[in-house]
Scaffold this motif. Structure first.
Motif, PDB file in Angstrom:
ATOM      1  N   LEU B  57      -6.011   4.551  -9.247  1.00  0.00           N
ATOM      2  CA  LEU B  57      -4.580   4.224  -9.329  1.00  0.00           C
ATOM      3  C   LEU B  57      -4.339   2.835  -9.925  1.00  0.00           C
ATOM      4  CD1 LEU B  57      -3.412   5.597  -5.848  1.00  0.00           C
ATOM      5  CD2 LEU B  57      -3.379   6.782  -8.065  1.00  0.00           C
ATOM      6  N   ALA B  58      -5.416   2.148 -10.250  1.00  0.00           N
ATOM      7  CA  ALA B  58      -5.271   0.786 -10.794  1.00  0.00           C
ATOM      8  C   ALA B  58      -4.397   0.830 -12.045  1.00  0.00           C
ATOM      9  CB  ALA B  58      -6.638   0.217 -11.124  1.00  0.00           C
ATOM     10  N   GLY B  59      -3.491  -0.090 -12.136  1.00  0.00           N
ATOM     11  CA  GLY B  59      -2.590  -0.133 -13.300  1.00  0.00           C
ATOM     12  C   GLY B  59      -1.300   0.630 -13.074  1.00  0.00           C
ATOM     13  N   LEU B  60      -1.245   1.424 -12.014  1.00  0.00           N
ATOM     14  CA  LEU B  60      -0.018   2.188 -11.713  1.00  0.00           C
ATOM     15  C   LEU B  60       0.814   1.500 -10.630  1.00  0.00           C
ATOM     16  CD1 LEU B  60      -1.396   5.877 -11.648  1.00  0.00           C
ATOM     17  CD2 LEU B  60      -0.316   4.652 -13.543  1.00  0.00           C
ATOM     18  N   HIS B  61       0.447   0.274 -10.289  1.00  0.00           N
ATOM     19  CA  HIS B  61       1.172  -0.523  -9.286  1.00  0.00           C
ATOM     20  C   HIS B  61       1.401   0.233  -7.976  1.00  0.00           C
ATOM     21  CE1 HIS B  61       2.393  -2.027 -13.349  1.00  0.00           C
ATOM     22  NE2 HIS B  61       1.881  -3.124 -12.826  1.00  0.00           N
ATOM     23  N   PRO B  62       0.327   0.742  -7.374  1.00  0.00           N
ATOM     24  CA  PRO B  62       0.516   1.473  -6.108  1.00  0.00           C
ATOM     25  C   PRO B  62       0.949   0.540  -4.981  1.00  0.00           C
ATOM     26  CG  PRO B  62      -1.824   1.195  -6.576  1.00  0.00           C
ATOM     27  CD  PRO B  62      -1.089   0.671  -7.769  1.00  0.00           C
ATOM     28  N   VAL B  63       1.946   0.975  -4.215  1.00  0.00           N
ATOM     29  CA  VAL B  63       2.422   0.193  -3.063  1.00  0.00           C
ATOM     30  C   VAL B  63       2.524   1.117  -1.851  1.00  0.00           C
ATOM     31  CG1 VAL B  63       3.727  -1.493  -4.434  1.00  0.00           C
ATOM     32  CG2 VAL B  63       4.866   0.595  -3.656  1.00  0.00           C
ATOM     33  N   TYR B  64       2.436   0.531  -0.660  1.00  0.00           N
ATOM     34  CA  TYR B  64       2.641   1.290   0.571  1.00  0.00           C
ATOM     35  C   TYR B  64       4.136   1.568   0.683  1.00  0.00           C
ATOM     36  CZ  TYR B  64      -2.025  -0.330   1.968  1.00  0.00           C
ATOM     37  OH  TYR B  64      -3.353  -0.589   2.021  1.00  0.00           O
ATOM     38  N   ARG B  65       4.532   2.837   0.532  1.00  0.00           N
ATOM     39  CA  ARG B  65       5.968   3.126   0.475  1.00  0.00           C
ATOM     40  C   ARG B  65       6.634   3.094   1.844  1.00  0.00           C
ATOM     41  NH1 ARG B  65       7.622   8.421   1.463  1.00  0.00           N
ATOM     42  NH2 ARG B  65       5.935   9.907   1.789  1.00  0.00           N
ATOM     43  N   MET B  66       5.835   3.151   2.918  1.00  0.00           N
ATOM     44  CA  MET B  66       6.418   3.169   4.269  1.00  0.00           C
ATOM     45  C   MET B  66       6.615   1.755   4.833  1.00  0.00           C
ATOM     46  SD  MET B  66       6.847   6.346   5.201  1.00  0.00           S
ATOM     47  CE  MET B  66       6.199   7.994   5.348  1.00  0.00           C
ATOM     48  N   THR B  67       6.087   0.741   4.161  1.00  0.00           N
ATOM     49  CA  THR B  67       6.243  -0.615   4.690  1.00  0.00           C
ATOM     50  C   THR B  67       7.534  -1.216   4.141  1.00  0.00           C
ATOM     51  OG1 THR B  67       4.965  -1.587   2.884  1.00  0.00           O
ATOM     52  CG2 THR B  67       3.759  -0.998   4.886  1.00  0.00           C
ATOM     53  N   LEU B  68       8.114  -2.125   4.912  1.00  0.00           N
ATOM     54  CA  LEU B  68       9.406  -2.696   4.527  1.00  0.00           C
ATOM     55  C   LEU B  68       9.343  -3.429   3.191  1.00  0.00           C
ATOM     56  CD1 LEU B  68      10.960  -4.041   7.843  1.00  0.00           C
ATOM     57  CD2 LEU B  68      11.840  -2.247   6.349  1.00  0.00           C
ATOM     58  N   ASN B  69       8.285  -4.234   3.038  1.00  0.00           N
ATOM     59  CA  ASN B  69       8.200  -5.027   1.796  1.00  0.00           C
ATOM     60  C   ASN B  69       7.364  -4.347   0.712  1.00  0.00           C
ATOM     61  OD1 ASN B  69       5.957  -5.261   3.271  1.00  0.00           O
ATOM     62  ND2 ASN B  69       5.837  -7.492   3.263  1.00  0.00           N
ATOM     63  N   LEU B  86      -2.332   7.501   3.959  1.00  0.00           N
ATOM     64  CA  LEU B  86      -1.839   6.492   3.009  1.00  0.00           C
ATOM     65  C   LEU B  86      -0.619   7.078   2.334  1.00  0.00           C
ATOM     66  CD1 LEU B  86      -4.703   5.073   0.739  1.00  0.00           C
ATOM     67  CD2 LEU B  86      -3.226   3.778   2.286  1.00  0.00           C
ATOM     68  N   TYR B  87       0.512   6.411   2.453  1.00  0.00           N
ATOM     69  CA  TYR B  87       1.735   6.896   1.807  1.00  0.00           C
ATOM     70  C   TYR B  87       2.065   5.919   0.681  1.00  0.00           C
ATOM     71  CZ  TYR B  87       1.959   9.599   6.092  1.00  0.00           C
ATOM     72  OH  TYR B  87       1.652  10.448   7.136  1.00  0.00           O
ATOM     73  N   LEU B  88       1.860   6.368  -0.542  1.00  0.00           N
ATOM     74  CA  LEU B  88       1.946   5.444  -1.674  1.00  0.00           C
ATOM     75  C   LEU B  88       3.041   5.819  -2.664  1.00  0.00           C
ATOM     76  CD1 LEU B  88      -1.892   5.300  -2.467  1.00  0.00           C
ATOM     77  CD2 LEU B  88      -0.559   3.613  -1.159  1.00  0.00           C
TER      78      LEU B  88
END
Lengths: 71, 163
Positions: B57-69, B86-88
């Motif tokens: 997923l590198a380069g696709l800017h994966p973030v934890y979608r369930m976290t506030l920030n 992992l919810y991304l």
């Protein structure tokens, strides 16, 4: 001739679905639930690749509409 | 940017991530007409596998979608330990990775009730239609009801036509 055969094929769709519904209890249950049976059957005739690409197009269209700005 | 689930799956496969496609996207593959917002996979939560997933997923800017920030994904062998799901969110769409499928079991069990499919130059494992119905029924979520009804109708057509 062309028009006649086209009319025949359009008219034959509901009767084909009707006869399938009589033979297939799970399909009949889906119809009772409100599932668009011709749409479902059309999808089953498509390749996996076409199903995935059509799904992706539908999702992207939905997301574009969701992000649309009211004028 | 438009989402592209197939591209996410291609990246995972190319990076040799062990996973099985489950959920609504698997239902789409079988012919379900519902539109799903994310792609769900069951994967092996071993450090090696999850680091491969992170690399994919590198380069696709994966973030934890369930976290506030919406913290960026930064896995290390230490943080992977004890991780169950992992919810991304990525540039190509939402990817949910889970270690246990309700009604089926853990990754090893999920693999046993999966099958390989090939499409668009990609070979991947997806749950069998039987297992997918079983998993969706086990979750008892009202929103899965239509998917289950469609999947049962699809299974009936597969059995009827042999395709």
């Amino acid at each position: 001739m062309g028009q006649n055969s086209q009319r025949l094929s359009i008219e034959s769709v509901p009767s084909q679905v009707d006869s399938l519904l009589k033979e297939c209890p799970a399909l009949a249950e889906a119809a009772r639930y409100g599932v668009d049976i011709p749409l479902l059957l059309d999808n089953l005739h498509r390749s996996v690749s076409r199903r995935i690409h059509r799904h992706q197009a539908a999702l992207n269209a939905m997301n574009q509409l969701r992000n649309a700005r009211p004028l | 940017m438009n989402s592209d689930f197939l591209e996410i799956l291609k990246r995972l496969t190319k990076a040799d991530v062990s996973f099985v496609v489950i959920g609504g996207f698997a239902a789409t593959v079988y012919g379900c007409t519902l539109v799903t917002q994310d792609i769900d996979i069951c994967c092996k939560f071993s450090p090696e596998n999850m680091l491969r997933l992170q690399k994919a997923l590198a380069g696709l800017h994966p973030v934890y979608r369930m976290t506030l920030n919406r913290k960026p994904l930064e896995l290390t062998p230490d943080t992977i330990e004890g991780l169950k799901n992992l919810y991304l969110d990525t540039d190509l769409g939402t990817l949910d990775c889970i270690s246990f499928v309700e009604g089926i079991g853990d990754f090893e069990q999920v693999v046993k009730v999966s099958r390989k499919i090939e499409t668009d130059g990609l070979t991947m494992n997806i749950l069998t239609i039987e297992a997918l119905i079983q998993a969706k029924e086990a979750m008892r979520r009202p929103r899965d009801k239509q998917a289950v009804i469609q999947l049962k109708a699809i299974r009936e057509q597969i059995n009827r036509t042999g395709k």
